[in-house]
Write a protein that holds these residues in place. Structure first.
Motif, mmCIF file in Angstrom:
data_model
loop_
_atom_site.group_PDB
_atom_site.id
_atom_site.type_symbol
_atom_site.label_atom_id
_atom_site.label_comp_id
_atom_site.label_asym_id
_atom_site.label_seq_id
_atom_site.Cartn_x
_atom_site.Cartn_y
_atom_site.Cartn_z
ATOM 1 N N THR A 86 0.847 -1.189 0.000
ATOM 2 C CA THR A 86 0.000 0.000 0.000
ATOM 3 C C THR A 86 0.887 1.246 0.000
ATOM 4 O O THR A 86 2.005 1.198 0.518
ATOM 5 N N PRO A 87 0.392 2.346 -0.560
ATOM 6 C CA PRO A 87 1.161 3.606 -0.461
ATOM 7 C C PRO A 87 1.117 4.180 0.965
ATOM 8 O O PRO A 87 1.890 5.065 1.287
ATOM 9 N N ASN A 88 0.194 3.679 1.811
ATOM 10 C CA ASN A 88 0.041 4.209 3.180
ATOM 11 C C ASN A 88 0.415 3.131 4.193
ATOM 12 O O ASN A 88 -0.439 2.602 4.890
ATOM 13 N N SER A 89 1.723 2.833 4.278
ATOM 14 C CA SER A 89 2.152 1.662 5.044
ATOM 15 C C SER A 89 1.945 1.788 6.553
ATOM 16 O O SER A 89 1.229 0.995 7.138
ATOM 17 N N GLY A 90 2.578 2.763 7.185
ATOM 18 C CA GLY A 90 2.398 2.946 8.629
ATOM 19 C C GLY A 90 2.978 1.815 9.455
ATOM 20 O O GLY A 90 4.021 1.255 9.129
ATOM 21 N N LYS A 91 2.234 1.471 10.518
ATOM 22 C CA LYS A 91 2.715 0.455 11.467
ATOM 23 C C LYS A 91 1.656 -0.626 11.639
ATOM 24 O O LYS A 91 0.468 -0.393 11.404
ATOM 25 N N PRO A 92 2.070 -1.826 12.095
ATOM 26 C CA PRO A 92 1.070 -2.879 12.328
ATOM 27 C C PRO A 92 0.098 -2.465 13.435
ATOM 28 O O PRO A 92 0.521 -1.883 14.435
ATOM 29 N N PRO A 93 -1.198 -2.766 13.258
ATOM 30 C CA PRO A 93 -2.156 -2.557 14.358
ATOM 31 C C PRO A 93 -1.739 -3.381 15.584
ATOM 32 O O PRO A 93 -0.994 -4.355 15.456
ATOM 33 N N LYS A 94 -2.261 -3.007 16.748
ATOM 34 C CA LYS A 94 -1.752 -3.532 18.024
ATOM 35 C C LYS A 94 -1.704 -5.065 18.126
ATOM 36 O O LYS A 94 -0.690 -5.627 18.534
ATOM 37 N N ALA A 95 -2.793 -5.739 17.756
ATOM 38 C CA ALA A 95 -2.820 -7.207 17.931
ATOM 39 C C ALA A 95 -1.703 -7.863 17.114
ATOM 40 O O ALA A 95 -1.032 -8.791 17.586
ATOM 41 N N LEU A 96 -1.488 -7.368 15.890
ATOM 42 C CA LEU A 96 -0.432 -7.931 15.047
ATOM 43 C C LEU A 96 0.947 -7.503 15.554
ATOM 44 O O LEU A 96 1.881 -8.316 15.585
ATOM 45 N N ALA A 97 1.066 -6.257 15.987
ATOM 46 C CA ALA A 97 2.344 -5.776 16.542
ATOM 47 C C ALA A 97 2.744 -6.603 17.760
ATOM 48 O O ALA A 97 3.918 -6.984 17.911
ATOM 49 N N ASP A 98 1.776 -6.912 18.621
ATOM 50 C CA ASP A 98 2.049 -7.729 19.809
ATOM 51 C C ASP A 98 2.509 -9.135 19.412
ATOM 52 O O ASP A 98 3.429 -9.695 20.015
ATOM 53 N N ALA A 99 1.851 -9.699 18.394
ATOM 54 C CA ALA A 99 2.222 -11.049 17.933
ATOM 55 C C ALA A 99 3.630 -11.038 17.332
ATOM 56 O O ALA A 99 4.393 -11.997 17.501
ATOM 57 N N ILE A 100 3.972 -9.968 16.623
ATOM 58 C CA ILE A 100 5.323 -9.832 16.054
ATOM 59 C C ILE A 100 6.349 -9.770 17.189
ATOM 60 O O ILE A 100 7.375 -10.464 17.153
ATOM 61 N N ASP A 101 6.058 -8.978 18.216
ATOM 62 C CA ASP A 101 6.973 -8.884 19.370
ATOM 63 C C ASP A 101 7.138 -10.243 20.051
ATOM 64 O O ASP A 101 8.250 -10.647 20.395
ATOM 65 N N ARG A 102 6.020 -10.942 20.250
ATOM 66 C CA ARG A 102 6.079 -12.257 20.924
ATOM 67 C C ARG A 102 6.858 -13.270 20.090
ATOM 68 O O ARG A 102 7.621 -14.068 20.624
ATOM 69 N N SER A 103 6.671 -13.232 18.765
ATOM 70 C CA SER A 103 7.249 -14.273 17.907
ATOM 71 C C SER A 103 8.701 -14.001 17.520
ATOM 72 O O SER A 103 9.469 -14.935 17.303
ATOM 73 N N PHE A 104 9.067 -12.718 17.395
ATOM 74 C CA PHE A 104 10.401 -12.394 16.879
ATOM 75 C C PHE A 104 11.241 -11.571 17.863
ATOM 76 O O PHE A 104 12.414 -11.330 17.593
ATOM 77 N N GLY A 105 10.638 -11.102 18.949
ATOM 78 C CA GLY A 105 11.376 -10.298 19.924
ATOM 79 C C GLY A 105 11.090 -8.819 19.772
ATOM 80 O O GLY A 105 10.882 -8.118 20.749
ATOM 81 N N SER A 106 11.064 -8.328 18.527
ATOM 82 C CA SER A 106 10.764 -6.913 18.276
ATOM 83 C C SER A 106 10.436 -6.740 16.798
ATOM 84 O O SER A 106 10.698 -7.639 15.983
ATOM 85 N N MET A 107 9.886 -5.575 16.461
ATOM 86 C CA MET A 107 9.571 -5.256 15.065
ATOM 87 C C MET A 107 10.844 -5.232 14.225
ATOM 88 O O MET A 107 10.864 -5.720 13.099
ATOM 89 N N SER A 108 11.921 -4.674 14.778
ATOM 90 C CA SER A 108 13.138 -4.583 13.968
ATOM 91 C C SER A 108 13.781 -5.955 13.790
ATOM 92 O O SER A 108 14.343 -6.247 12.727
ATOM 93 N N ALA A 109 13.657 -6.839 14.794
ATOM 94 C CA ALA A 109 14.185 -8.202 14.636
ATOM 95 C C ALA A 109 13.382 -8.949 13.563
ATOM 96 O O ALA A 109 13.949 -9.677 12.743
ATOM 97 N N PHE A 110 12.063 -8.730 13.556
ATOM 98 C CA PHE A 110 11.230 -9.345 12.509
ATOM 99 C C PHE A 110 11.643 -8.834 11.132
ATOM 100 O O PHE A 110 11.844 -9.607 10.195
#
Ligand code: FE
Length: 213
Positions: A86-110
Motif C-alpha cells: 500500500t502507499p500508506n504503510s504505517g505500522k502494524p495494528p496492536k494485535a499484530l504488533a504484539d504477535a510480532i513482538d512475541r514471535s520475533f522479539g521486536s519489530m526490527s528483529a522481525f
C-alpha cells in the motif's frame, strides 16, 4: 468461468520510489496477466473450470498437474502480493504488533529476519509471513510454491523473483526487500488476515469471478 486478473488496489506510480511505475506496470500487466491467460487456457473444458482459484491451486498440486499448478499458484501468490502492499504503510495494528513482538522479539528483529530470508533465498520465489494461531513465522518457497498447499495461512508475502525488482535495484535484492519493509507493507491487510478473515484470493480473485457471472 474464467480466472481474472485482479486489478491493482492502487495506481502504477503509487509505490514510487520504492517500486517504480515501470516495474509495477510490467509485473502486473505482463507477468501476472500471462499467468492468468495460461491458467485459463489450461482449465478450459476441464473439471478445474468450475473450481475457485484456491481449489484449482490445491487440486492441481495434489494431481501433479505442474503446469497448471505453477500458473494458478502464481495468480494466487500475486493477488496476495498486491494486497500486501500500500502507499500508506504505517505500522502494524496492536494485535499484530504484539504477535510480532512475541514471535520475533521486536519489530526490527522481525524486519531483519524477513529481509535476510528473502535475500538468502536462492533463485526465484517468495518470502512469507505465516500465522499459526497467535504465533508467526517466516517461510520462503521456490518458484510458484506457496504455503496454501501445505495447509498454512500466509498473511503477508514479498515476491523475490527478479522481475519484482530488477528494473529498480538491479541485482540488489536486499535494497528491494528493505524498501518493501520500510515503505510498502499493507499492515492493515495483514492484520485482517491475522484476525482470521478470508485469504487474499477469496477477497480478490474469487469475488471477481462471482461478480462476473
Ligand atoms: Fe512476480
Amino acid at each position: 468461468m474464467a480466472l481474472k486478473l485482479m486489478p491493482l488496489p492502487y495506481s502504477h506510480d503509487a509505490l514510487e520510489p520504492a517500486m517504480s511505475a515501470e516495474t509495477l506496470k510490467t509485473h502486473h500487466g505482463k507477468h501476472h496477466a500471462k499467468y492468468v491467460k495460461t491458467a485459463n487456457e489450461l482449465i478450459a473444458g476441464t473439471n478445474y473450470e468450475d473450481m475457485s482459484l484456491d481449489e484449482i491451486v490445491r487440486a492441481a498440486h495434489a494431481n501433479g498437474d505442474r503446469k497448471l499448478f505453477n500458473n494458478a499458484a502464481q495468480i494466487w501468490n500475486h493477488d496476495l502480493f498486491w494486497n500486501s502492499m500500500t502507499p500508506n504503510s504505517g505500522k502494524p495494528p496492536k494485535a499484530l504488533a504484539d504477535a510480532i513482538d512475541r514471535s520475533f522479539g521486536s519489530m526490527s528483529a522481525f524486519s531483519d529476519e524477513f529481509i535476510a530470508k528473502g535475500e538468502a533465498h536462492f533463485g526465484s520465489g517468495w518470502v512469507w509471513l505465516i500465522a499459526s494461531g497467535s504465533k508467526l513465522s517466516i517461510d520462503d518457497t521456490h518458484d510458484a510454491e506457496n504455503p496454501l498447499v501445505a495447509g498454512k495461512t500466509p498473511i503477508l508475502v514479498c515476491d523475490v523473483w527478479e522481475h519484482a525488482y530488477y528494473l529498480d535495484t538491479k541485482n540488489d535484492r536486499r535494497a528491494f526487500l528493505a524498501g518493501f519493509m520500510k515503505q510498502m507493507v499493507n499492515w492493515e491487510h495483514a492484520a485482517r488476515l491475522f484476525a482470521g478473515n478470508s485469504p487474499a484470493s477469496q477477497t480478490s480473485n474469487d469475488s471477481l469471478r462471482s461478480a462476473a457471472e
